[in-house]
Design an enzyme around this catalytic site. Structure first.
Site, PDB file in Angstrom:
ATOM      1  N   TYR A 153       0.857  -1.191   0.000  1.00  0.00           N
ATOM      2  CA  TYR A 153       0.000   0.000   0.000  1.00  0.00           C
ATOM      3  C   TYR A 153       0.885   1.229   0.000  1.00  0.00           C
ATOM      4  O   TYR A 153       1.858   1.306   0.768  1.00  0.00           O
ATOM      5  CB  TYR A 153      -0.887   0.009   1.247  1.00  0.00           C
ATOM      6  N   ASP A 170       9.330   2.823  -0.809  1.00  0.00           N
ATOM      7  CA  ASP A 170       8.330   3.528  -0.001  1.00  0.00           C
ATOM      8  C   ASP A 170       8.654   3.212   1.468  1.00  0.00           C
ATOM      9  O   ASP A 170       8.257   2.176   1.988  1.00  0.00           O
ATOM     10  CB  ASP A 170       6.914   3.061  -0.380  1.00  0.00           C
ATOM     11  N   LYS A 181       5.126   9.708   8.335  1.00  0.00           N
ATOM     12  CA  LYS A 181       4.916   9.211   9.704  1.00  0.00           C
ATOM     13  C   LYS A 181       5.961   9.736  10.704  1.00  0.00           C
ATOM     14  O   LYS A 181       5.883  10.876  11.145  1.00  0.00           O
ATOM     15  CB  LYS A 181       4.835   7.679   9.691  1.00  0.00           C
TER      16      LYS A 181
HETATM   17  P1  KE4 Z   1      -0.616   8.671   4.308  1.00  0.00           P
HETATM   18  O1  KE4 Z   1      -1.126   9.326   3.025  1.00  0.00           O
HETATM   19  O2  KE4 Z   1      -1.697   7.882   5.029  1.00  0.00           O
HETATM   20  O3  KE4 Z   1       0.144   9.647   5.215  1.00  0.00           O
HETATM   21  O4  KE4 Z   1       0.515   7.600   3.881  1.00  0.00           O
HETATM   22  C1  KE4 Z   1       0.182   6.623   2.920  1.00  0.00           C
HETATM   23  C2  KE4 Z   1       1.125   5.448   3.073  1.00  0.00           C
HETATM   24  C3  KE4 Z   1       2.165   5.309   2.167  1.00  0.00           C
HETATM   25  N1  KE4 Z   1       3.038   4.276   2.253  1.00  0.00           N
HETATM   26  C4  KE4 Z   1       2.924   3.351   3.250  1.00  0.00           C
HETATM   27  C5  KE4 Z   1       3.921   2.234   3.305  1.00  0.00           C
HETATM   28  C6  KE4 Z   1       1.883   3.460   4.209  1.00  0.00           C
HETATM   29  O5  KE4 Z   1       1.779   2.522   5.180  1.00  0.00           O
HETATM   30  C7  KE4 Z   1       0.978   4.525   4.130  1.00  0.00           C
HETATM   31  C8  KE4 Z   1      -0.166   4.686   5.109  1.00  0.00           C
HETATM   32  N2  KE4 Z   1      -0.302   3.652   6.083  1.00  0.00           N
HETATM   33  C9  KE4 Z   1      -1.652   3.419   6.573  1.00  0.00           C
HETATM   34  C10 KE4 Z   1      -1.695   2.210   7.520  1.00  0.00           C
HETATM   35  N3  KE4 Z   1      -0.725   1.217   7.266  1.00  0.00           N
HETATM   36  C11 KE4 Z   1      -2.178   4.640   7.241  1.00  0.00           C
HETATM   37  C12 KE4 Z   1      -3.402   4.436   8.100  1.00  0.00           C
HETATM   38  C13 KE4 Z   1      -4.625   5.011   7.452  1.00  0.00           C
HETATM   39  O6  KE4 Z   1      -4.825   4.811   6.230  1.00  0.00           O
HETATM   40  O7  KE4 Z   1      -5.401   5.649   8.213  1.00  0.00           O
END
Ligand code: KE4
Length: 429
Positions: free
Chosen positions: A146, A241, A269
């Site tokens: 993801y 990523d 994060k």
């Molecule tokens: P954000 O757009 O949510 O800040 O980041 C996207 C993203 C990109 N790459 C990786 C490896 C990620 O894990 C994420 C976002 N992670 C999720 C949970 N694993 C965020 C939680 C959510 O969607 O509320």
């Protein structure tokens, strides 16, 4: 012991009339565990406290950012100081220079960095950059990885790996994903086959160097090195990523831990210490494509926001103190070893994948090595497990396909309490 969630339930009812699913991000809805979301009133260190006064040992860590723990005093102090000097200038500020220095010094693959407001913006921009730099259109992603919700990355093959991604969300036209090719994680042949067919059209391969969105699935020996070789040979870029792994696996993320340097790195994060942030970076030649120096456009009103930068600088500075990663790893190992003993003793069909201070308990065995094997997990059992654990005052992620995170605020005492809760929760499955 049954906990009361009266206030959360009431808030949830109102929230559902105001926000889709009553939340601002789907995973918080507890839909994946058939529960009612818990509304958090405050958090401190390793603990969160909900609106009904229930206290939880927190292992969600806001999905990764809070590696120091909640409301770290140094982080809070720096945010307050920054806020008193204004919240956003729409002009460059010293905090952006300071965090850029910290990141560039830490990551072998980053000579220059651009801050964004989320991980999604970071990965979306990194793909645009790779396409602009190589003048090619195809990208390769992996089933189960993801990268946020940009249209062409929101692609998850159905059963079995298809070479063309099928949009996993309505509203994404087929034409937007036609150039998104899908491979299988830890299956280098599935990548070779794509390069044999599309080699000189592929702009980049993007992946989580340690997958954490199908649950934690580490790269098998040689997988990352092979990806580096294949992309170099084909003139395609390798994008790591590291939104989760960046500063989680160590100061240089997965690329330092595994000794494989990507062309572009995405971060998020932890670098924002809990405030909205993302970033992408790479070598000077690639990053010189980015506006205003280069023609590839990318922008953001609040990118490099002084408050988020202050929180990030405080977090990374504290994190970099000697012995912190060793402490995180040892604490996690104690928890994981204790949990492994429990599932063995109770003869439960479950397995654990663990890397540094993050892990996933899968209700399947053997431990998954890719998306297909992760999907064999018994998600109903996970839901029951999650609920038992919540009622024991322990908050794991409300989905089988996420990671458990430890922080520097967790103590051996917390781990022992957690192991007691885990034993009871698994025994009463
Ligand atoms: P954000 O757009 O949510 O800040 O980041 C996207 C993203 C990109 N790459 C990786 C490896 C990620 O894990 C994420 C976002 N992670 C999720 C949970 N694993 C965020 C939680 C959510 O969607 O509320």
């Amino acid at each position: 012991m049954k906990l009361q969630f009266t206030k959360s339930k009431r808030l949830y009812k109102t929230a559902q009339g105001l926000m889709p699913g009553g939340v601002n991000s789907p995973v918080r809805s507890f839909n994946a565990v058939n529960g009612t979301p818990v509304f958090i009133a405050k958090a401190k260190g390793a603990y969160t406290y909900d609106e009904d006064g229930n206290k939880f040992i927190d292992y969600m860590s806001s999905w990764g950012p809070l590696i120091l723990g909640h409301a770290d005093p140094d982080v809070v102090r720096e945010i307050k100081k920054a806020a008193e000097k204004g919240t956003s200038y729409g002009a460059p500020c010293e905090n952006e220079v300071s965090i850029a220095k910290l990141i560039v010094k830490s990551f072998p693959g980053i000579d220059m960095i651009r801050m964004t407001n989320s991980g999604t913006e970071a990965t979306m921009s990194s793909v645009r950059l790779a396409r602009a730099y190589t003048k090619r259109d195809y990208i390769v992603k992996f089933e189960g990885c993801y990268h946020g919700h940009a249209d062409y990355l929101l692609v998850q093959a159905g059963s079995g790996a298809t070479t063309f991604g099928t949009p996993s969300s309505p509203g994404v036209p087929k034409s937007f994903t036609d150039k998104t090719l899908l491979a299988k994680y830890n299956d280098i042949d599935s990548v070779e086959r794509l390069f044999k067919k599309y080699g000189d059209k592929i702009a980049a391969v993007i992946l989580e160097p340690v997958a954490a969105n199908m649950g934690v699935v580490p790269p098998q020996k040689g997988f990352l090195k092979s990806l580096r070789k294949i992309t170099k040979r084909a003139g395609a870029l390798l994008i790591f990523d590291e939104v989760i792994t960046g500063f989680r696996l160590g100061m240089g993320g997965a690329q330092k831990a595994y000794g494989v340097v990507p062309d572009i790195t995405c971060l998020g994060k932890i670098i924002g210490g809990g405030l909205p942030v993302g970033a992408f970076g790479g070598g000077k030649d690639i990053m010189s494509m980015v506006a205003p120096v280069g023609p590839m456009y990318q922008a953001g009103t609040l990118s490099g926001n002084p408050l988020a930068m202050a929180a990030g600088i405080a977090t990374l500075t504290k994190l970099n103190q000697r012995g912190n990663y060793k402490k995180l790893k040892e604490l996690t190992e104690n928890l994981v070893e204790g949990l492994q003993d429990i599932i063995t003793k109770l003869e439960i069909k479950a397995s654990i994948n663990s890397v540094e201070s993050m892990f996933t308990l899968f209700f399947t065995d053997p431990a998954p090595h890719d998306y297909g094997s992760a999907l064999t997990s018994d998600t109903k059992k996970y839901s029951k497990f999650f609920e038992n654990l919540l009622c024991a005052g322990i908050m794991f992620p409300p989905s089988q396909f996420e990671a458990v995170f430890l922080s520097l605020s967790h103590t051996e005492r917390d781990v022992n309490k957690t192991l007691n809760g885990l034993y009871r929760s698994l025994k009463n499955l």
